[in-house]
Design an enzyme around this catalytic site. Structure first.
Site, PDB file in Angstrom:
ATOM      1  N   ASP A  74       0.771  -1.275  -0.036  1.00  0.00           N
ATOM      2  CA  ASP A  74       0.190   0.143  -0.079  1.00  0.00           C
ATOM      3  C   ASP A  74       1.031   1.283   0.165  1.00  0.00           C
ATOM      4  O   ASP A  74       2.137   1.108   0.160  1.00  0.00           O
ATOM      5  CB  ASP A  74      -0.975  -0.071   1.150  1.00  0.00           C
ATOM      6  CG  ASP A  74      -0.051  -0.036   2.622  1.00  0.00           C
ATOM      7  OD1 ASP A  74       0.828  -0.738   2.657  1.00  0.00           O
ATOM      8  OD2 ASP A  74      -0.766   0.819   3.437  1.00  0.00           O
ATOM      9  N   GLU A 144       0.152  -1.314   5.516  1.00  0.00           N
ATOM     10  CA  GLU A 144       1.275  -1.010   6.418  1.00  0.00           C
ATOM     11  C   GLU A 144       0.979   0.567   6.813  1.00  0.00           C
ATOM     12  O   GLU A 144       1.155   0.843   8.078  1.00  0.00           O
ATOM     13  CB  GLU A 144       2.538  -0.938   5.758  1.00  0.00           C
ATOM     14  CG  GLU A 144       3.787  -0.550   6.599  1.00  0.00           C
ATOM     15  CD  GLU A 144       4.306   0.862   6.798  1.00  0.00           C
ATOM     16  OE1 GLU A 144       5.095   1.019   7.584  1.00  0.00           O
ATOM     17  OE2 GLU A 144       3.477   1.683   6.035  1.00  0.00           O
TER      18      GLU A 144
END
Length: 506
Positions: A74, A144
């Site tokens: 991400d 994350e």
């Protein structure tokens, strides 16, 4: 440009064609799985869509210890206020600017897409017998940036290797050996409305106050730069307006600031109902605050701007994780005087910035808080703060201060996204090997630091006993902002170091 740098960037540009804001990595997860299987590698995934690609050792390395190359899928989706980019549909455009690669008025996702690209390029090079390496596991985690939930969801036995190279660092030549733990505080202040007449034909008009042009940046690794916080600046300006023009002459209609918990807020929009007879006085006061702020933050935020003007309609576009929400002001309603006073006292009381420096590691920010976002709801005002510390007792201390300020204002507080610190081990075998290889490769010692940011290293290390970890990566500047960029020559140096490090495991 080194041919492998070009290959890595080609893979990175392919990754950037796939939308991957935090919590929306499904397409990228599937693409990575297909990439691994198409090359004959064993691929597996888990309940939260983390991906593990197992790459066999090259000849002669079959009995070497397995190495885990890890990065997250991400990205923080940030764009300039004028950008039309849709992070959920549009590919990210990569713009080459000399030795730097950046986005087109957007964050580029080098944090941490470049890690995926480097791991994939290493695997292909090993398969083609261009490099030598032990058994590799490419561990690509989800989400994350909004709480390390991908790493939190890792299951026992999902990863076999006990040597982890996390590639989420942002300074080539620097090895990270520890990181801060953290948590978010979600503060909810009840919002009481009052009926109020404002508009074209009224004594009171609708005005927009904007704080913009700030540098922003990562709330961990750049918190020590003491950049301006747009929410705090708004609170100072509006408190001054209420004092100078009179509480009966100005009222809040809508307030929106910041974008996400781990970014220093670089803009705030506010709509006010103001007595038109007080406009010149208010405009002069805003201008004076602007002069003061530009003096205070001349070095850190040279483009800081305060603007104040009358508008016919009140609309803000709130960007959170790349998702943009359109919100209109509520007609002929304003915040009650009591709500305003509680809100302003809370915004002025909440800590922001460095709270404590480490007494063990010179220059290290040990504990901090980021006053990150403020949003106006139907019946409440929501404020998010992000606390970090490499000492868990200090994390509890700063969280307690945030909670105390909120409760004194009559707000409720919920703690979210709690993750552990990664405590440094300066005696680790992995660190010793990395230092030796770096010195032999570049004839200089690498830097060794602990970072004031949340890394997945602490979570992964807590899940797999005996895991030795180090974090490294190419040079990235201004992550989590539209100014994010990666220094292209640093990619080559990371590649050369990793090739030599892997070769050293025979």
């Amino acid at each position: 440009m080194h041919p492998k740098t070009r290959k890595i960037l080609e893979i990175f540009e392919e990754i950037n064609k796939i939308p991957r804001c935090s919590k929306h990595e499904e397409r990228l997860s599937l693409w990575l799985q297909e990439w691994g299987r198409s090359r004959g590698f064993e691929v597996k995934t888990d309940a939260v869509k983390n991906v593990l690609i197992k790459v066999p050792a090259t000849p002669g390395y079959e009995n070497s210890p397995g190495i885990v190359l890890q990065g997250h899928m991400d990205m923080v989706c940030e764009k300039s206020k004028d950008s039309k980019h849709d992070f959920y549909r549009d590919p990210i455009r990569c713009v080459y600017d000399g030795d730097w690669l950046k986005g087109d008025e957007t964050s580029i996702g080098a944090d941490n897409g470049i890690a995926l690209a480097i791991g994939m390029a290493l695997s292909e090079a090993g398969k083609n017998r261009e490099i030598e390496h032990p058994p590799l596991e490419l561990l690509f985690t989800v989400d994350e940036e909004t709480g390390l939930t991908g790493a939190m969801g890792l299951e026992k036995g999902f990863v076999e290797g006990r040597t982890l190279l996390n590639m989420d660092s942002e300074d080539e030549g620097l090895f990270l050996v520890g990181c801060a733990g953290g948590k978010n505080s979600r503060i909810t202040l009840p919002l009481e409305w009052e009926s109020f007449e404002y508009g074209k034909e009224c004594r009171f008009g609708l005005f927009k106050l904007m704080v913009e042009g700030l540098e922003g940046g990562h709330s961990g690794v750049e918190i020590h730069r003491q950049r301006a916080n747009a929410i705090q600046l708004f609170a100072r300006v509006y408190s001054g307006l209420r004092e100078k023009v009179g509480k009966q002459c100005v009222s809040l209609v809508l307030l929106s600031g910041g974008t996400t918990h781990n970014a220093i807020p670089y803009f705030t929009d506010a709509f006010l109902a103001l007595d038109r007879a007080k406009f010149e006085q208010a405009e002069k006061l805003v201008s004076e605050f602007g002069t003061t702020f530009r003096s205070e933050y001349a070095k850190t935020d040279p483009e800081l701007v305060l603007s104040f003007r009358e508008v016919e309609n009140g609309v803000v576009f709130e960007n959170s994780g790349g998702k943009v929400t359109r919100k209109e002001v509520t007609p002929n309603l304003v915040f009650s005087t009591g709500t305003e006073e509680k809100l302003l006292k809370l915004l002025l009381a909440l800590p922001h910035g460095v709270y404590r420096l480490s007494d063990r590691i010179p220059g290290l920010v040990e504990t901090s808080n980021n006053l990150a976002t403020v949003r106006t709801g139907e019946n409440e005002i929501t404020i998010i703060t992000n606390q970090r510390s490499s000492v868990m007792s200090r994390l509890a201390e700063i969280t307690g201060k945030v909670e105390a300020a909120a409760k004194l204002a009559g707000a409720a507080v919920v703690q979210e996204a709690d993750y552990p610190a990664w405590e440094p081990n300066l005696e680790s075998v992995l660190l010793s090997k990395c230092r030796q290889v770096y010195l032999q490769t570049f004839e200089k010692e690498p830097g060794i630091e602990v970072v004031h940011a949340g890394l997945e290293c602490g979570v992964i290390g807590s899940k797999y006993e005996g895991m030795e970890i180090i974090s490294l990566g190419p040079t990235i500047r201004d992550p989590h902002s539209p100014a994010e960029r990666i220094f292209i020559p640093s990619i080559e140096r990371v590649w050369i170091f990793l090739v030599n490090l892997l070769k050293s495991y025979r």
